[in-house]
Design a protein around this motif. Structure first.
Motif, PDB file in Angstrom:
ATOM      1  N   SER A 102       4.217   9.448 -88.825  1.00 46.47           N
ATOM      2  CA  SER A 102       4.056   8.441 -87.624  1.00 46.47           C
ATOM      3  C   SER A 102       5.072   6.986 -87.153  1.00 46.47           C
ATOM      4  CB  SER A 102       2.877   7.966 -87.140  1.00 46.47           C
ATOM      5  OG  SER A 102       2.090   7.673 -86.394  1.00 46.47           O
ATOM      6  N   VAL A 103       4.897   6.754 -86.147  1.00 43.64           N
ATOM      7  CA  VAL A 103       5.643   5.432 -85.527  1.00 43.64           C
ATOM      8  C   VAL A 103       4.999   4.525 -85.411  1.00 43.64           C
ATOM      9  CG1 VAL A 103       7.471   5.847 -84.348  1.00 43.64           C
ATOM     10  CG2 VAL A 103       8.057   5.078 -85.538  1.00 43.64           C
ATOM     11  N   GLY A 104       4.458   2.915 -84.852  1.00 45.78           N
ATOM     12  CA  GLY A 104       4.397   2.589 -84.542  1.00 45.78           C
ATOM     13  C   GLY A 104       4.377   1.220 -84.057  1.00 45.78           C
ATOM     14  N   VAL A 105       3.560   0.276 -83.361  1.00 43.06           N
ATOM     15  CA  VAL A 105       3.696  -1.065 -83.087  1.00 43.06           C
ATOM     16  C   VAL A 105       2.624  -2.236 -84.147  1.00 43.06           C
ATOM     17  CG1 VAL A 105       5.041  -0.498 -80.644  1.00 43.06           C
ATOM     18  CG2 VAL A 105       2.459  -1.487 -81.622  1.00 43.06           C
ATOM     19  N   ASN A 106       1.901  -0.952 -84.711  1.00 48.46           N
ATOM     20  CA  ASN A 106       0.362  -1.966 -84.807  1.00 48.46           C
ATOM     21  C   ASN A 106       0.590  -2.187 -85.877  1.00 48.46           C
ATOM     22  OD1 ASN A 106      -1.952  -3.176 -85.869  1.00 48.46           O
ATOM     23  ND2 ASN A 106      -3.009  -1.524 -84.625  1.00 48.46           N
ATOM     24  N   PRO A 107       1.158  -2.912 -86.730  1.00 52.80           N
ATOM     25  CA  PRO A 107       1.057  -3.282 -88.435  1.00 52.80           C
ATOM     26  C   PRO A 107       0.194  -2.674 -88.940  1.00 52.80           C
ATOM     27  CG  PRO A 107       0.168  -5.879 -87.763  1.00 52.80           C
ATOM     28  CD  PRO A 107       1.383  -4.546 -85.805  1.00 52.80           C
ATOM     29  N   ASN A 108      -1.293  -1.920 -88.817  1.00 48.21           N
ATOM     30  CA  ASN A 108      -2.264  -1.790 -89.670  1.00 48.21           C
ATOM     31  C   ASN A 108      -2.245   0.087 -89.600  1.00 48.21           C
ATOM     32  OD1 ASN A 108      -3.637  -4.743 -89.714  1.00 48.21           O
ATOM     33  ND2 ASN A 108      -3.752  -4.030 -87.758  1.00 48.21           N
ATOM     34  N   GLU A 109      -0.658   0.397 -88.533  1.00 45.24           N
ATOM     35  CA  GLU A 109      -0.826   1.469 -89.094  1.00 45.24           C
ATOM     36  C   GLU A 109       0.128   1.544 -90.275  1.00 45.24           C
ATOM     37  OE1 GLU A 109      -1.483   1.904 -83.878  1.00 45.24           O
ATOM     38  OE2 GLU A 109       0.793   3.194 -85.330  1.00 45.24           O
ATOM     39  N   TYR A 110       0.728   0.153 -90.649  1.00 48.03           N
ATOM     40  CA  TYR A 110       1.573   1.566 -91.694  1.00 48.03           C
ATOM     41  C   TYR A 110       1.072   0.654 -93.272  1.00 48.03           C
ATOM     42  CZ  TYR A 110       5.281   1.326 -87.735  1.00 48.03           C
ATOM     43  OH  TYR A 110       6.448   1.562 -87.040  1.00 48.03           O
ATOM     44  N   ASP A 111       1.729   2.013 -94.437  1.00 48.03           N
ATOM     45  CA  ASP A 111       1.281   2.201 -95.092  1.00 48.03           C
ATOM     46  C   ASP A 111       1.929   1.957 -96.669  1.00 48.03           C
ATOM     47  OD1 ASP A 111       1.551   5.487 -94.061  1.00 48.03           O
ATOM     48  OD2 ASP A 111      -0.370   4.669 -94.173  1.00 48.03           O
ATOM     49  N   TYR A 112       3.575   1.369 -96.382  1.00 43.89           N
ATOM     50  CA  TYR A 112       4.136   0.424 -97.353  1.00 43.89           C
ATOM     51  C   TYR A 112       4.746  -0.297 -96.751  1.00 43.89           C
ATOM     52  CZ  TYR A 112       2.527   4.716 -99.904  1.00 43.89           C
ATOM     53  OH  TYR A 112       2.058   5.679-100.716  1.00 43.89           O
ATOM     54  N   TRP A 113       4.687  -1.825 -96.986  1.00 47.99           N
ATOM     55  CA  TRP A 113       5.620  -3.175 -97.407  1.00 47.99           C
ATOM     56  C   TRP A 113       6.699  -3.110 -97.602  1.00 47.99           C
ATOM     57  CZ3 TRP A 113       4.896  -5.245 -91.519  1.00 47.99           C
ATOM     58  CH2 TRP A 113       4.049  -4.715 -91.157  1.00 47.99           C
ATOM     59  N   GLY A 114       7.561  -3.906 -97.216  1.00 49.89           N
ATOM     60  CA  GLY A 114       8.135  -4.972 -98.482  1.00 49.89           C
ATOM     61  C   GLY A 114       7.534  -5.898 -98.814  1.00 49.89           C
ATOM     62  N   GLN A 115       8.501  -7.148 -99.454  1.00 52.31           N
ATOM     63  CA  GLN A 115       8.311  -8.080 -99.495  1.00 52.31           C
ATOM     64  C   GLN A 115       8.959  -9.127 -98.615  1.00 52.31           C
ATOM     65  OE1 GLN A 115      10.628  -6.808-100.385  1.00 52.31           O
ATOM     66  NE2 GLN A 115      12.431  -8.317-101.051  1.00 52.31           N
ATOM     67  N   GLY A 116       9.734  -8.965 -97.550  1.00 49.76           N
ATOM     68  CA  GLY A 116       9.583  -9.968 -96.593  1.00 49.76           C
ATOM     69  C   GLY A 116      11.239 -10.291 -97.166  1.00 49.76           C
ATOM     70  N   THR A 117      12.021 -10.801 -96.106  1.00 55.92           N
ATOM     71  CA  THR A 117      13.472 -11.455 -96.116  1.00 55.92           C
ATOM     72  C   THR A 117      13.370 -12.996 -95.562  1.00 55.92           C
ATOM     73  OG1 THR A 117      15.839 -11.341 -96.327  1.00 55.92           O
ATOM     74  CG2 THR A 117      14.843  -9.767 -94.992  1.00 55.92           C
ATOM     75  N   GLN A 118      13.407 -13.813 -95.619  1.00 55.27           N
ATOM     76  CA  GLN A 118      13.787 -15.298 -94.273  1.00 55.27           C
ATOM     77  C   GLN A 118      14.997 -14.766 -93.106  1.00 55.27           C
ATOM     78  OE1 GLN A 118      11.306 -17.571 -94.338  1.00 55.27           O
ATOM     79  NE2 GLN A 118      12.486 -18.031 -92.605  1.00 55.27           N
ATOM     80  N   VAL A 119      14.751 -15.026 -92.300  1.00 54.10           N
ATOM     81  CA  VAL A 119      15.774 -15.004 -91.407  1.00 54.10           C
ATOM     82  C   VAL A 119      15.354 -16.309 -90.931  1.00 54.10           C
ATOM     83  CG1 VAL A 119      17.064 -14.722 -89.409  1.00 54.10           C
ATOM     84  CG2 VAL A 119      16.113 -13.214 -91.113  1.00 54.10           C
ATOM     85  N   THR A 120      16.519 -16.894 -91.439  1.00 58.38           N
ATOM     86  CA  THR A 120      16.924 -18.679 -90.383  1.00 58.38           C
ATOM     87  C   THR A 120      17.511 -18.971 -89.433  1.00 58.38           C
ATOM     88  OG1 THR A 120      15.390 -19.583 -91.894  1.00 58.38           O
ATOM     89  CG2 THR A 120      16.183 -21.600 -90.713  1.00 58.38           C
ATOM     90  N   VAL A 121      17.324 -19.311 -88.127  1.00 65.23           N
ATOM     91  CA  VAL A 121      18.071 -19.918 -86.450  1.00 65.23           C
ATOM     92  C   VAL A 121      18.631 -20.774 -86.651  1.00 65.23           C
ATOM     93  CG1 VAL A 121      19.369 -19.417 -84.741  1.00 65.23           C
ATOM     94  CG2 VAL A 121      17.900 -17.136 -86.322  1.00 65.23           C
ATOM     95  N   SER A 122      19.346 -21.857 -86.885  1.00 62.24           N
ATOM     96  CA  SER A 122      19.601 -23.084 -86.438  1.00 62.24           C
ATOM     97  C   SER A 122      20.161 -23.359 -85.437  1.00 62.24           C
ATOM     98  CB  SER A 122      20.681 -23.829 -87.391  1.00 62.24           C
ATOM     99  OG  SER A 122      21.915 -23.327 -87.300  1.00 62.24           O
ATOM    100  N   SER A 123      19.843 -24.361 -84.257  1.00 62.52           N
ATOM    101  CA  SER A 123      19.806 -24.641 -83.198  1.00 62.52           C
ATOM    102  C   SER A 123      21.194 -25.396 -83.079  1.00 62.52           C
ATOM    103  CB  SER A 123      19.168 -25.264 -82.260  1.00 62.52           C
ATOM    104  OG  SER A 123      18.628 -26.714 -82.728  1.00 62.52           O
TER     105      SER A 123
END
Length: 123
Positions: A102-123
């Motif tokens: 499946s695919v959707g916009v609700n995070p609760n529908e997703y089965d597996y997750w990565g650990q994340g990567t930080q994105v920082t945008v400076s002004s």
């Protein structure tokens, strides 16, 4: 079981670009719809973009439409998020997620997750 590892985050000036990658290991990558979500400090995790199993259909949040593009390569078990015209409000930890058949916009529908990567945008 699917393991997801994100890469490509970093610090960039406003107006710049970054390309996030998510490498999947495990069985049947093409059985999963894939999504990107983000979470800024003090805020809930929010939908960014998603792509169906074949890559034929993509979905994006209004806040990133026209700036971010999601794509996938089923032969290489990878999904990418090309981010252009970055804004300070795009600063967050970005997560890759897999949704079985499946695919959707609700995070609760997703089965597996990565650990994340930080994105920082400076002004």
């Amino acid at each position: 079981q699917v393991q997801l590892v994100e890469s490509g985050g970093g610090l960039v000036q406003a107006g710049g670009s970054l390309r996030l990658s998510c490498a999947a290991s495990g069985r049947s990558f093409s059985s999963y719809g894939m999504g990107w979500f983000r979470q800024a400090p003090g805020k809930e995790r929010e939908f960014v973009a998603a792509i169906n199993r074949s890559g034929g259909n993509t979905y994006s949040a209004d806040s990133v439409k026209g700036r971010f593009t999601i794509s996938r390569d089923n032969a290489k078990n990878t999904v990418h998020l090309q981010m252009n015209s970055l804004k300070p409000e795009d600063t967050a930890v970005y997560y890759c997620a897999a949704d079985y058949y499946s695919v959707g916009v609700n995070p609760n529908e997703y089965d597996y997750w990565g650990q994340g990567t930080q994105v920082t945008v400076s002004s």
